[in-house]
Design a protein around this motif. Structure first.
Motif, PDB file in Angstrom:
ATOM      1  N   ILE A  49       0.931  -1.431  -0.085  1.00 23.26           N
ATOM      2  CA  ILE A  49      -0.057   0.112   0.051  1.00 23.26           C
ATOM      3  C   ILE A  49       0.795   1.228  -0.100  1.00 23.26           C
ATOM      4  CG2 ILE A  49      -1.997  -1.116   0.847  1.00 23.26           C
ATOM      5  CD1 ILE A  49      -1.031  -0.042   3.735  1.00 23.26           C
ATOM      6  N   GLY A  50       2.046   0.984  -0.239  1.00 23.93           N
ATOM      7  CA  GLY A  50       2.935   2.327  -0.515  1.00 23.93           C
ATOM      8  C   GLY A  50       3.295   3.262   0.948  1.00 23.93           C
ATOM      9  N   LEU A  51       3.507   2.215   2.131  1.00 26.77           N
ATOM     10  CA  LEU A  51       3.950   2.825   3.326  1.00 26.77           C
ATOM     11  C   LEU A  51       5.150   2.211   3.805  1.00 26.77           C
ATOM     12  CD1 LEU A  51       0.127   2.588   5.458  1.00 26.77           C
ATOM     13  CD2 LEU A  51       1.238   4.717   4.039  1.00 26.77           C
ATOM     14  N   SER A  52       5.661   2.855   4.744  1.00 23.06           N
ATOM     15  CA  SER A  52       6.869   2.357   5.347  1.00 23.06           C
ATOM     16  C   SER A  52       6.341   1.578   6.440  1.00 23.06           C
ATOM     17  CB  SER A  52       7.662   3.386   5.952  1.00 23.06           C
ATOM     18  OG  SER A  52       7.191   4.035   7.258  1.00 23.06           O
ATOM     19  N   PRO A  53       7.211   0.333   6.702  1.00 20.12           N
ATOM     20  CA  PRO A  53       6.844  -0.327   7.767  1.00 20.12           C
ATOM     21  C   PRO A  53       6.607   0.316   9.161  1.00 20.12           C
ATOM     22  CG  PRO A  53       8.744  -1.495   6.521  1.00 20.12           C
ATOM     23  CD  PRO A  53       8.280   0.039   6.036  1.00 20.12           C
ATOM     24  N   ALA A  54       7.465   1.296   9.350  1.00 20.46           N
ATOM     25  CA  ALA A  54       7.344   2.078  10.845  1.00 20.46           C
ATOM     26  C   ALA A  54       5.920   2.755  10.621  1.00 20.46           C
ATOM     27  CB  ALA A  54       8.385   3.094  10.716  1.00 20.46           C
ATOM     28  N   HIS A  55       5.528   3.101   9.620  1.00 16.86           N
ATOM     29  CA  HIS A  55       4.131   3.665   9.644  1.00 16.86           C
ATOM     30  C   HIS A  55       3.077   2.845   9.925  1.00 16.86           C
ATOM     31  CE1 HIS A  55       1.518   7.561   7.991  1.00 16.86           C
ATOM     32  NE2 HIS A  55       0.738   6.593   8.253  1.00 16.86           N
ATOM     33  N   LEU A  56       3.135   1.716   8.953  1.00 16.23           N
ATOM     34  CA  LEU A  56       2.037   0.667   9.425  1.00 16.23           C
ATOM     35  C   LEU A  56       2.121   0.355  10.799  1.00 16.23           C
ATOM     36  CD1 LEU A  56      -0.104  -0.985   8.359  1.00 16.23           C
ATOM     37  CD2 LEU A  56       1.405  -2.776   7.441  1.00 16.23           C
ATOM     38  N   SER A  57       3.254   0.096  11.596  1.00 16.98           N
ATOM     39  CA  SER A  57       3.382  -0.221  12.718  1.00 16.98           C
ATOM     40  C   SER A  57       2.677   0.777  13.821  1.00 16.98           C
ATOM     41  CB  SER A  57       4.763  -0.484  13.093  1.00 16.98           C
ATOM     42  OG  SER A  57       5.046  -0.776  14.809  1.00 16.98           O
ATOM     43  N   ARG A  58       2.829   2.274  13.551  1.00 20.05           N
ATOM     44  CA  ARG A  58       1.958   2.820  14.357  1.00 20.05           C
ATOM     45  C   ARG A  58       0.576   2.820  14.210  1.00 20.05           C
ATOM     46  NH1 ARG A  58       7.020   5.888  12.842  1.00 20.05           N
ATOM     47  NH2 ARG A  58       6.015   6.979  11.027  1.00 20.05           N
ATOM     48  N   LEU A  59      -0.049   2.651  12.803  1.00 22.88           N
ATOM     49  CA  LEU A  59      -1.359   2.470  12.661  1.00 22.88           C
ATOM     50  C   LEU A  59      -1.964   1.283  13.615  1.00 22.88           C
ATOM     51  CD1 LEU A  59      -1.608   2.964   8.962  1.00 22.88           C
ATOM     52  CD2 LEU A  59      -1.889   4.516  10.817  1.00 22.88           C
ATOM     53  N   GLU A  60      -1.076  -0.008  13.622  1.00 23.51           N
ATOM     54  CA  GLU A  60      -1.384  -1.077  14.366  1.00 23.51           C
ATOM     55  C   GLU A  60      -1.338  -0.722  15.744  1.00 23.51           C
ATOM     56  OE1 GLU A  60       0.542  -4.457  12.964  1.00 23.51           O
ATOM     57  OE2 GLU A  60      -0.237  -4.601  10.951  1.00 23.51           O
ATOM     58  N   THR A  61      -0.739   0.255  16.464  1.00 19.65           N
ATOM     59  CA  THR A  61      -0.448   0.308  17.581  1.00 19.65           C
ATOM     60  C   THR A  61      -1.255   1.647  18.067  1.00 19.65           C
ATOM     61  OG1 THR A  61       1.452   1.510  17.489  1.00 19.65           O
ATOM     62  CG2 THR A  61       1.607  -0.896  17.979  1.00 19.65           C
ATOM     63  N   LEU A  68      -8.667   7.937   4.971  1.00 18.06           N
ATOM     64  CA  LEU A  68      -9.440   7.268   4.174  1.00 18.06           C
ATOM     65  C   LEU A  68      -8.903   6.422   2.930  1.00 18.06           C
ATOM     66  CD1 LEU A  68     -12.200   6.042   3.441  1.00 18.06           C
ATOM     67  CD2 LEU A  68     -12.845   8.215   2.253  1.00 18.06           C
ATOM     68  N   PRO A  69      -7.821   7.137   2.160  1.00 16.40           N
ATOM     69  CA  PRO A  69      -7.245   6.350   1.235  1.00 16.40           C
ATOM     70  C   PRO A  69      -6.105   5.315   1.858  1.00 16.40           C
ATOM     71  CG  PRO A  69      -7.066   8.568   0.724  1.00 16.40           C
ATOM     72  CD  PRO A  69      -7.516   8.627   2.144  1.00 16.40           C
ATOM     73  N   VAL A  70      -5.604   5.495   2.938  1.00 16.79           N
ATOM     74  CA  VAL A  70      -4.911   4.266   3.376  1.00 16.79           C
ATOM     75  C   VAL A  70      -5.824   3.164   3.847  1.00 16.79           C
ATOM     76  CG1 VAL A  70      -3.446   3.590   5.366  1.00 16.79           C
ATOM     77  CG2 VAL A  70      -3.095   5.596   4.246  1.00 16.79           C
ATOM     78  N   LEU A  71      -7.211   3.456   4.418  1.00 18.21           N
ATOM     79  CA  LEU A  71      -7.934   2.399   4.808  1.00 18.21           C
ATOM     80  C   LEU A  71      -8.383   1.811   3.583  1.00 18.21           C
ATOM     81  CD1 LEU A  71     -10.191   4.302   7.605  1.00 18.21           C
ATOM     82  CD2 LEU A  71      -8.915   2.109   7.798  1.00 18.21           C
ATOM     83  N   LEU A  72      -8.647   2.312   2.582  1.00 16.42           N
ATOM     84  CA  LEU A  72      -9.052   1.754   1.246  1.00 16.42           C
ATOM     85  C   LEU A  72      -8.211   0.651   0.697  1.00 16.42           C
ATOM     86  CD1 LEU A  72     -10.954   4.624  -0.696  1.00 16.42           C
ATOM     87  CD2 LEU A  72     -11.829   2.892   0.871  1.00 16.42           C
ATOM     88  N   GLY A  73      -6.733   1.174   0.981  1.00 12.72           N
ATOM     89  CA  GLY A  73      -5.528   0.163   0.298  1.00 12.72           C
ATOM     90  C   GLY A  73      -5.536  -1.150   1.440  1.00 12.72           C
ATOM     91  N   LEU A  74      -5.583  -0.748   2.751  1.00 11.96           N
ATOM     92  CA  LEU A  74      -5.573  -1.808   3.556  1.00 11.96           C
ATOM     93  C   LEU A  74      -6.665  -2.874   3.048  1.00 11.96           C
ATOM     94  CD1 LEU A  74      -4.673   0.102   6.915  1.00 11.96           C
ATOM     95  CD2 LEU A  74      -3.282  -1.690   5.663  1.00 11.96           C
TER      96      LEU A  74
END
Length: 208
Positions: A49-61, A68-74
């Motif tokens: 989805i074009g994110l960094s692993p660190a950014h996705l980790s922050r979303l998960e925590t 909304l675009p990131v949610l759609l990508g996920l």
């Protein structure tokens, strides 16, 4: 130090994290659960989805809230409808969605309400985009998107093109083209938004 790094250093349970979790309770845990059930590492899911692993980790925590675009990508990356990620309780299939009972959700400054039945190949939403939010978010993913401007002025960037859409204007495009949505009016812009999830092999037929 950038804002992402500052967020990363916050300790669990800070007032900011509690506020984020109140916007979409339990979202971070659901994102992690769906990633693991999809058999994806943090790095592999972020790359999709074009994110960094660190950014996705922050979303998960729950240290960051996704736009909304990131949610759609996920939802596409994990092959799961958007309403499942949002924690909405599954209901019997429906044909009519009553505007008066459509509960709003908010993420990344965007407010949106369901405008279609959950769990379908096409996801329909009513979206409000405030001015000055998500202007740097550019997305590329399989599928199609259709937007119709209800009020305000929308800036739609497609590749190197920029289009200004006024109330009554619409756009229908292949979302493999890099695209970005932002508001050009002080009060923001209200949209009808339709996108395809592309969860089956035959969904490639949607591509132009």
């Amino acid at each position: 130090m950038d804002a992402g790094a500052m967020h990363h250093q916050e300790e669990p349970g800070t007032p900011r994290e509690r506020k984020l979790d109140e916007e979409l309770p339990g979202l971070g845990a659901r994102l992690r659960e769906r990633r693991l059930s999809s058999g994806l590492t943090l790095e592999a899911a972020a790359a999709r989805i074009g994110l960094s692993p660190a950014h996705l980790s922050r979303l998960e925590t729950a240290k960051r809230q996704p736009s909304l675009p990131v949610l759609l990508g996920l939802s596409r990356a994990y092959a799961v409808p958007l309403d499942v990620l949002l924690g909405e309780t599954p209901t019997a299939p429906t044909t009519v969605v009553r505007g008066a009972t459509a509960e709003p959700s908010k993420a990344g400054g965007w407010t949106y309400r369901p405008a279609g039945a959950p769990g379908r190949a096409m996801q329909a939403l009513r979206v409000h985009v405030p001015q000055g939010t998500q202007e740097a978010v550019v997305r590329v993913h399989p599928g199609e998107e259709w937007v119709f401007v209800l009020s305000g002025r929308l800036v739609l960037n497609l590749d190197r093109e920029e289009h200004l859409l006024d109330p009554g204007d619409s756009a229908h495009f292949d979302s493999m083209r890099p695209h970005r949505l932002s508001a050009d009016s002080a009060a923001g812009v209200d949209l009808l938004f339709l996108h395809t999830l592309l969860q089956s092999p035959t969904s490639e037929l949607c591509l132009g």
